[in-house]
Design a protein around this motif. Sequence first.
Motif, PDB file in Angstrom:
ATOM      1  N   UNK A 378       0.830  -1.203   0.000  1.00 41.06           N
ATOM      2  CA  UNK A 378       0.000   0.000   0.000  1.00 41.06           C
ATOM      3  C   UNK A 378       0.866   1.256   0.000  1.00 41.06           C
ATOM      4  N   UNK A 379       1.936   1.234   0.760  1.00 39.09           N
ATOM      5  CA  UNK A 379       2.826   2.391   0.879  1.00 39.09           C
ATOM      6  C   UNK A 379       3.496   2.711  -0.450  1.00 39.09           C
ATOM      7  N   UNK A 380       4.012   1.698  -1.129  1.00 38.49           N
ATOM      8  CA  UNK A 380       4.741   1.928  -2.383  1.00 38.49           C
ATOM      9  C   UNK A 380       3.813   2.104  -3.578  1.00 38.49           C
ATOM     10  N   UNK A 381       2.553   1.657  -3.454  1.00 33.64           N
ATOM     11  CA  UNK A 381       1.603   1.746  -4.573  1.00 33.64           C
ATOM     12  C   UNK A 381       0.854   3.072  -4.608  1.00 33.64           C
ATOM     13  N   UNK A 382       1.119   3.961  -3.651  1.00 31.77           N
ATOM     14  CA  UNK A 382       0.436   5.246  -3.649  1.00 31.77           C
ATOM     15  C   UNK A 382      -0.926   5.220  -3.001  1.00 31.77           C
ATOM     16  N   UNK A 383      -1.083   4.394  -1.954  1.00 26.87           N
ATOM     17  CA  UNK A 383      -2.351   4.331  -1.225  1.00 26.87           C
ATOM     18  C   UNK A 383      -2.217   4.804   0.213  1.00 26.87           C
ATOM     19  N   UNK A 384      -0.995   5.059   0.676  1.00 27.88           N
ATOM     20  CA  UNK A 384      -0.790   5.407   2.089  1.00 27.88           C
ATOM     21  C   UNK A 384       0.572   6.052   2.291  1.00 27.88           C
ATOM     22  N   UNK A 385       0.625   6.947   3.279  1.00 32.58           N
ATOM     23  CA  UNK A 385       1.908   7.471   3.775  1.00 32.58           C
ATOM     24  C   UNK A 385       2.328   6.741   5.041  1.00 32.58           C
ATOM     25  N   UNK A 386       1.456   5.917   5.539  1.00 35.89           N
ATOM     26  CA  UNK A 386       1.688   5.155   6.756  1.00 35.89           C
ATOM     27  C   UNK A 386       0.382   4.497   7.151  1.00 35.89           C
ATOM     28  N   UNK A 387       0.309   4.030   8.399  1.00 41.24           N
ATOM     29  CA  UNK A 387      -0.889   3.304   8.824  1.00 41.24           C
ATOM     30  C   UNK A 387      -1.291   3.663  10.250  1.00 41.24           C
ATOM     31  N   UNK A 388      -2.592   3.650  10.455  1.00 42.40           N
ATOM     32  CA  UNK A 388      -3.201   3.779  11.760  1.00 42.40           C
ATOM     33  C   UNK A 388      -3.383   2.354  12.278  1.00 42.40           C
ATOM     34  N   UNK A 389      -2.477   1.907  13.123  1.00 43.31           N
ATOM     35  CA  UNK A 389      -2.446   0.508  13.552  1.00 43.31           C
ATOM     36  C   UNK A 389      -3.443   0.315  14.693  1.00 43.31           C
ATOM     37  N   UNK A 390      -4.386  -0.599  14.487  1.00 43.36           N
ATOM     38  CA  UNK A 390      -5.510  -0.794  15.394  1.00 43.36           C
ATOM     39  C   UNK A 390      -5.531  -2.244  15.859  1.00 43.36           C
TER      40      UNK A 390
END
Length: 447
Positions: A378-390
Amino acid sequence: MSQRRLHLNAFLMNVGHHEAAWRLPESDPFAATRLEHYVQLAQAAERGTFDSVFLADSPAVRADVGQRPAVGLEPTLLLTALATATSRVGLIATASTTYDQPYNLARRFSALDHLSGGRAGWNIVTNATVEAARNFNLDELPTHGERYRRATEFVEVTRKLWDSWEDDAQVGDKSGVWAEAARVHPIGHRGEFFSVDGPLNSPRSPQGAPLLVQAGSSEDGKDLAARYAEAVFTAQQTLNEGKAFYADLKQRATEHRRDPAEIKILPGIVPVLGSTESAARRKESELTDRIVHGYALERLASTLGIELGEQDLDRPLPDDLPGEDRIETAKSRYTLVVDLARRENLTVREIIHRLGGGRGHRTFTGTPEQVADTIEHWFTAGAADGFNVMPAVLPAGLDDFVDHVVPILRARGLFREEYEGRTLREHYGLCRPVNRFAADAGSASRS
């Protein structure tokens, strides 16, 4: 040019994000009122060099207290306590623009920023529940449009208050000058919802202003984020949905004359980890088997604006659902749930099981390597700058992520080995904002 790095936020909720986490034999059903529980979690996130920890909030009892924990401690107070137990990790709290006043909120978050040494963040929400409205002298929830007009003005007033003291306005000259009065400014705001004179009764905080976070994905929510947010917590189920949201929000930021790199987009992920995929699946099944369908049905019905009962569990959603334009609560979550149900042809029971982990955020069950793979993708594909880890279960799920996923991300060069700054803005790679009054004075002197 330095390599782009992931940003990780730990979303701390009770004993875990899964609806049934509190029913596990090892869970403490009373942990949500115990400071030591949150200290343990915040210290785990700091051990993993997370950018921040986050506490959600709603000023109402939204759960059926007979079926699940319903504790909601005031988050800025709790984060102030956590500031004394940590030294680097950022501290983000939700506060509603619908049921608060800008001056009170500006004071609380300024105090948290001062007392934590520059680690405060505000998650801006309008709060989409009628239960909250009825705790604040309202019979019904204000309309979606009204809530967002108020939110826009609320953020403007709050930012003015945070700027009302210029940097270094305090002098502390014991000859008799404690501060330069000319550098402390009334804001004189008069608008549709608020009249606020100012200035704030505390000096400009270490970050200049707490980090602004936003978590709504409706059209109004995305526009608010594009104007003000520096981090965005969002929920997408598929990579293509994540990429579309990411591109849309970055473009909106450009239209507001902002650098899109100034907005960090962090989709939610609910990791269920096991040493093998089958071990992770067993953990997931242990949670799913403990879901209380009565409460889950009630929340799903509320989200969709329809009536649902036990007789509907093994049926698909009805064809005649109201459209998003008729939903005045959480519009983006309504659309996410309906799209998920239609795309995968789920029954109501299956929807409840899919939502049980994270209320619409993406649940990923697998090994640490598999979780790291999906994060990297997701990070490298242009879907996220990071994640909200839940984490589905706390504290175990956060410890597992820190101990087993973070080392993989570090080994791949995707995540920091250690903190490089001290403030929350520095963690997110953001500059300290220029004080608007100092900037105005500078512009005037050059004209």
